[in-house]
Design a protein around this motif. Structure first.
Motif, PDB file in Angstrom:
ATOM      1  N   ALA A 117      -0.459  -4.309  -1.668  1.00  0.00           N
ATOM      2  CA  ALA A 117       0.341  -4.493  -0.455  1.00  0.00           C
ATOM      3  C   ALA A 117       0.389  -6.046  -0.588  1.00  0.00           C
ATOM      4  O   ALA A 117       1.546  -6.687  -0.059  1.00  0.00           O
ATOM      5  CB  ALA A 117      -0.298  -4.065   0.929  1.00  0.00           C
ATOM      6  N   ASN A 118      -0.670  -6.909  -0.748  1.00  0.00           N
ATOM      7  CA  ASN A 118      -0.487  -8.442  -1.157  1.00  0.00           C
ATOM      8  C   ASN A 118       0.696  -8.719  -2.176  1.00  0.00           C
ATOM      9  O   ASN A 118       1.366  -9.474  -1.854  1.00  0.00           O
ATOM     10  CB  ASN A 118      -1.869  -8.808  -1.498  1.00  0.00           C
ATOM     11  CG  ASN A 118      -3.085  -8.558  -0.447  1.00  0.00           C
ATOM     12  OD1 ASN A 118      -4.284  -8.606  -0.931  1.00  0.00           O
ATOM     13  ND2 ASN A 118      -2.868  -8.385   0.978  1.00  0.00           N
ATOM     14  N   ASP A 119       0.624  -8.050  -3.168  1.00  0.00           N
ATOM     15  CA  ASP A 119       1.703  -8.373  -4.159  1.00  0.00           C
ATOM     16  C   ASP A 119       2.862  -8.016  -3.857  1.00  0.00           C
ATOM     17  O   ASP A 119       4.017  -8.622  -4.330  1.00  0.00           O
ATOM     18  CB  ASP A 119       1.156  -7.707  -5.587  1.00  0.00           C
ATOM     19  CG  ASP A 119       0.042  -8.429  -6.352  1.00  0.00           C
ATOM     20  OD1 ASP A 119      -0.143  -9.701  -6.101  1.00  0.00           O
ATOM     21  OD2 ASP A 119      -0.730  -7.595  -7.017  1.00  0.00           O
ATOM     22  N   PHE A 120       3.004  -6.914  -2.879  1.00  0.00           N
ATOM     23  CA  PHE A 120       4.325  -6.682  -2.339  1.00  0.00           C
ATOM     24  C   PHE A 120       4.971  -7.821  -1.524  1.00  0.00           C
ATOM     25  O   PHE A 120       6.106  -8.230  -1.530  1.00  0.00           O
ATOM     26  CB  PHE A 120       4.267  -5.582  -1.736  1.00  0.00           C
ATOM     27  CG  PHE A 120       5.749  -5.117  -0.772  1.00  0.00           C
ATOM     28  CD1 PHE A 120       6.742  -4.620  -1.736  1.00  0.00           C
ATOM     29  CD2 PHE A 120       6.103  -5.242   0.285  1.00  0.00           C
ATOM     30  CE1 PHE A 120       8.091  -4.497  -1.231  1.00  0.00           C
ATOM     31  CE2 PHE A 120       7.121  -5.055   0.765  1.00  0.00           C
ATOM     32  CZ  PHE A 120       8.354  -4.625   0.132  1.00  0.00           C
ATOM     33  N   GLY A 121       3.933  -8.640  -0.732  1.00  0.00           N
ATOM     34  CA  GLY A 121       4.375  -9.741  -0.078  1.00  0.00           C
ATOM     35  C   GLY A 121       4.894 -10.816  -0.931  1.00  0.00           C
ATOM     36  O   GLY A 121       5.936 -11.418  -0.731  1.00  0.00           O
TER      37      GLY A 121
END
Length: 766
Positions: free
Chosen positions: A490-494
């Motif tokens: 989810a962090n990398d999607f950000g």
């Protein structure tokens, strides 16, 4: 001892008429809502995001008092600094006073005083009576507090200012706070100044210092300062000054008052100096200010800044209390310490007491953006400024120190959410991007070592990056491997979202692909309750066996505070692929519904869905991705109405700095945010009419017809108009109703109907 049910918010002072509407919304706030050990809400006096949170510190041997308050127990003090709604281990409980009567021979001997009767409170006001018959009344400004003591007639009255007082922890995790040293000096005019240095607490912070400056409106007839050491016990200091060295364990001052029944005490605090503490006091609660005036000002500020942001037409007092109490408790922390940053000089805003973004990024920060856009932008700027001077944005921060990180680097999610929804203003997004890349690429040093998770840093950043970057998954050599993996995705999607918007072409595909790495933890052969496919622990040799229903994991477990059943729903940016991996639409619907069936996991009456904790916040709304919006309405409303009540035990779990309250507020509004996207899932509003002040003269008006006006029945959507036009999607975007304001007109009914055209919410990573 106080009855559990007796502790209710009782406005003891006359309500204040405020603003053009002449409405006192504070009358609907129950400051004791969720204040039991289930919710840990702070019931004392505070201003929105204020440094001072003036309240009681209760002591029961072996019980952690996270916000200072306990339903039972004795008073160990009334202190100016607390957190709100947190767990883990207590923080603060500093700059404390305790009223006493009669002969006090050892004032620094961990004195506690019993409680008499029922504590009362309202917004900006707290009232308690000690077993010695002393009435204590409290209020607060942003950086100063006020006490009013009413003593029994003809008594020798004292107020102990205890520099060494902190909230202890009994959980046995080496997280208890410690007093390291300090001083207090009483001046010839009777006022006192000093400082205390403390450490540890839930985020394992090193030494931090608070300065204070206090006045009594009635001159003390006697004052004795004390220092207590391990060898000598308590020693009086006749010169009015006491300090503690590395051998000393306590320091304080006892002020004695004779022939008076009422004494007012005013105290300012500062992270910078005693001079600044005195200035804060004189600026905010100057000489001659009554406690009633401070209470009146506090109510006015809460009404104007916070509570008036949402108005409804309901007269149901339970719903009004839940709404306005939620707005109140979501606005106690983080703390606005702009101008009070002891770490570095900066012209940027400074906020801390993020406790924690692991809890807050799912619902709270997106609601900050809606209701408090100026505050929200300042928090974003503060996070980036912390990166400039500390090296990483915090996932948690308290006493000016980053830590602890439970999962990923969730400030990345918050920045991405702000960026895609158009937050610009004074935010330096070039620096914001660099801060996010630092989280995504640079492994933080494992120092200091967290003894609960010695494998990698919990100080800040993403400490399992060595596996994530080279393998595309996280092995069990790292604690919390599965829950961190779904968080990292989810962090990398950000980062992908911000890279796309900023046209960082070299990074777009890289972080989109990394946001899909949660799939590498997906074992299609893992089974539970007749369903196949879950995120599981993995090593280089392959998937590892694990009980998919085990949900009590902590720091060393592959799943932190939730089960594989729960964490398998995390990465909704890739929801379309997740549905395929789960076996398709019909199987996924059945699997989601199984989360809410009592006893489905083989236990008596319990459900797999955990309303007490944040990892499953999104689960009741995921039916929208399956074109069953009616089921999202049904299950989310059932959770809201079953697990949230108006009493002292009215939260399903720890408030977690207002995270629970913001989940409930979104349920009342009828939307659910997908952090890092502009998408909001539509469910169903509670009220016939709700108006949300978006700032800048904009508002969102939500109306419904056909419902019961309180969200208890007839809540299924029959049709919807957005900005006056028929709407057939079960989702909308930020630009539809928030960026310029708008209207939502719901028609509700008793039975579910198919009102959508089947266009599903986006799954950008799929």
């Amino acid at each position: 001892m106080v009855s559990r049910n007796a502790l209710l918010a009782v406005p003891l002072l006359q309500a204040v008429a405020v603003s053009a509407s002449n409405v006192d919304y504070t009358s609907h706030v129950n400051v004791f809502w969720g204040a039991s050990t289930t919710g840990n809400d702070f019931p004392g006096a505070s201003r929105p995001w204020g440094m001072v949170k003036n309240g009681p510190d209760l002591w029961v041997d072996g019980t952690d008092s996270y916000s200072g308050f306990l339903v039972n127990g004795n008073f160990s003090g009334f202190s100016l600094m607390h957190e709100q709604g947190t767990g883990g281990a207590p923080k603060y409980g500093t700059v404390s006073q305790l009223p006493l009567l009669g002969n006090v021979s050892q004032p620094l001997s961990n004195l506690t005083i019993g409680r008499s009767g029922t504590d009362h409170g309202s917004v900006g006001y707290y009232n308690a009576t000690t077993a010695q018959g002393v009435e204590v009344e409290l209020s607060a400004a942003a950086r100063a507090g006020i006490y009013r003591y009413t003593f029994p007639a003809k008594s020798e009255a004292h107020v102990l200012v205890d520099v060494s007082h902190v909230l202890p922890s009994y959980r046995g995790m080496n997280l208890s706070q410690h007093y390291e040293g300090g001083s207090i000096r009483v001046f010839s005019d009777g006022h006192y100044e000093g400082h205390g240095t403390y450490n540890n607490g839930w985020n394992e912070a090193p030494n931090w210092t608070i300065y204070f400056c206090g006045y009594f409106d009635t001159p003390a007839t006697k004052n004795t300062t004390y220092s207590a050491t391990e060898k000598t016990g308590s020693i009086a200091q006749p010169n009015g000054y006491a300090s503690s060295t590395d051998r000393a364990i306590r320091v304080g001052s006892l002020f004695t008052f004779r022939n008076v029944t009422q004494v007012t005490s005013r105290v300012g605090i500062s992270w910078m100096s005693t001079e600044k503490a005195c200035k804060n006091l004189h600026d905010e609660i100057p000489k001659g200010t009554s406690l009633d005036t401070v209470v009146k000002e506090a109510k006015a500020e809460w009404n104007d800044k916070i509570l008036s942001k949402i108005t409804i037409n309901s007269t149901n007092e339970t719903s009004l209390s839940l709404l306005y109490s939620s707005l109140y408790f979501m606005s106690l922390i983080p703390t606005n310490q702009t101008g009070e940053n002891p770490g570095w000089n900066s012209t940027e805003p400074y906020y801390q007491d993020f406790f924690t973004f692991w809890d807050l990024f799912r619902c709270s920060t997106s609601l900050w953006h809606v209701l408090q856009p100026t505050f929200h932008e300042e928090v974003i700027r503060s996070l980036i400024d912390i990166w400039r001077h500390v090296g990483y944005m915090p996932d948690a921060r308290s006493s000016n120190y980053n830590g602890r990180s439970q999962g990923g680097s969730n400030a990345d999610n918050i920045l991405a959410d702000a960026y895609v929804k158009g937050v610009r203003g004074a935010v330096n997004w070039d620096d914001g991007w660099q801060a996010m890349v630092k989280d995504a690429e640079i492994t933080p040093p494992n120092y200091p070592v967290d003894w609960l998770a010695p494998d990698s840093s919990t100080h800040d950043g993403r400490s399992a990056l060595p596996d994530w970057k080279t393998l595309g998954y996280i092995t069990t050599r790292f604690s919390r491997s599965v829950s961190r993996a779904v968080d990292y995705a989810a962090n990398d999607f950000g980062l992908y979202q911000v890279a796309l918007g900023m046209e960082k072409k070299d990074y777009v595909e890289k972080y989109l692909n990394r946001s899909r790495n949660w799939r590498n933890h997906w074992n299609p052969d893992a089974t539970s309750l007749g369903f196949s496919g879950f995120v599981v622990p993995i090593n280089e040799s392959g998937f590892m066996p694990y009980n998919m229903l085990t949900s009590d994991g902590y720091w060393t477990d592959p799943y932190y505070e939730a089960s594989a059943w729960e964490y398998s729903w995390t990465d909704v940016h890739d929801m379309a692929e997740m549905i395929k991996m789960m076996g398709g639409r019909e199987t996924t619907i059945k699997r989601l519904e199984t989360m809410f069936i009592p006893g489905a996991d083989g236990t008596s009456g319990s459900i797999i869905y955990d309303p007490t904790n944040e990892p499953t916040f999104n689960v009741p709304y995921l039916f929208n991705f399956l074109d069953r919006q009616d089921l999202s309405v049904n299950y989310s409303r059932s959770i809201a109405k079953t697990y949230y009540t108006s009493g002292i035990g009215g939260l399903p779990g720890e408030s977690d700095a207002g995270a629970m309250q913001t989940w409930l507020l979104w349920n009342m509004i009828g939307l659910y945010p997908l952090t890092g996207q502009t998408t909001f899932l539509i469910h169903s509003p509670w009220f016939d009419s709700m108006t949300i002040d978006l700032g800048g003269g904009k508002e969102l008006k939500i109306t419904s017809t056909g419902g019961d006006g309180n969200g208890d029945s007839d809540f299924y959507v029959q049709s919807l108009k957005v900005n006056g036009k028929a709407w057939k999607k079960n989702w909308l975007t930020w630009d539809d109703v928030f960026s310029r304001g708008g209207t939502l007109e719901f028609e509700l009914g008793a039975t579910a109907v198919n009102w959508t055209d089947g266009e599903l919410p986006p799954s950008p990573a799929s």
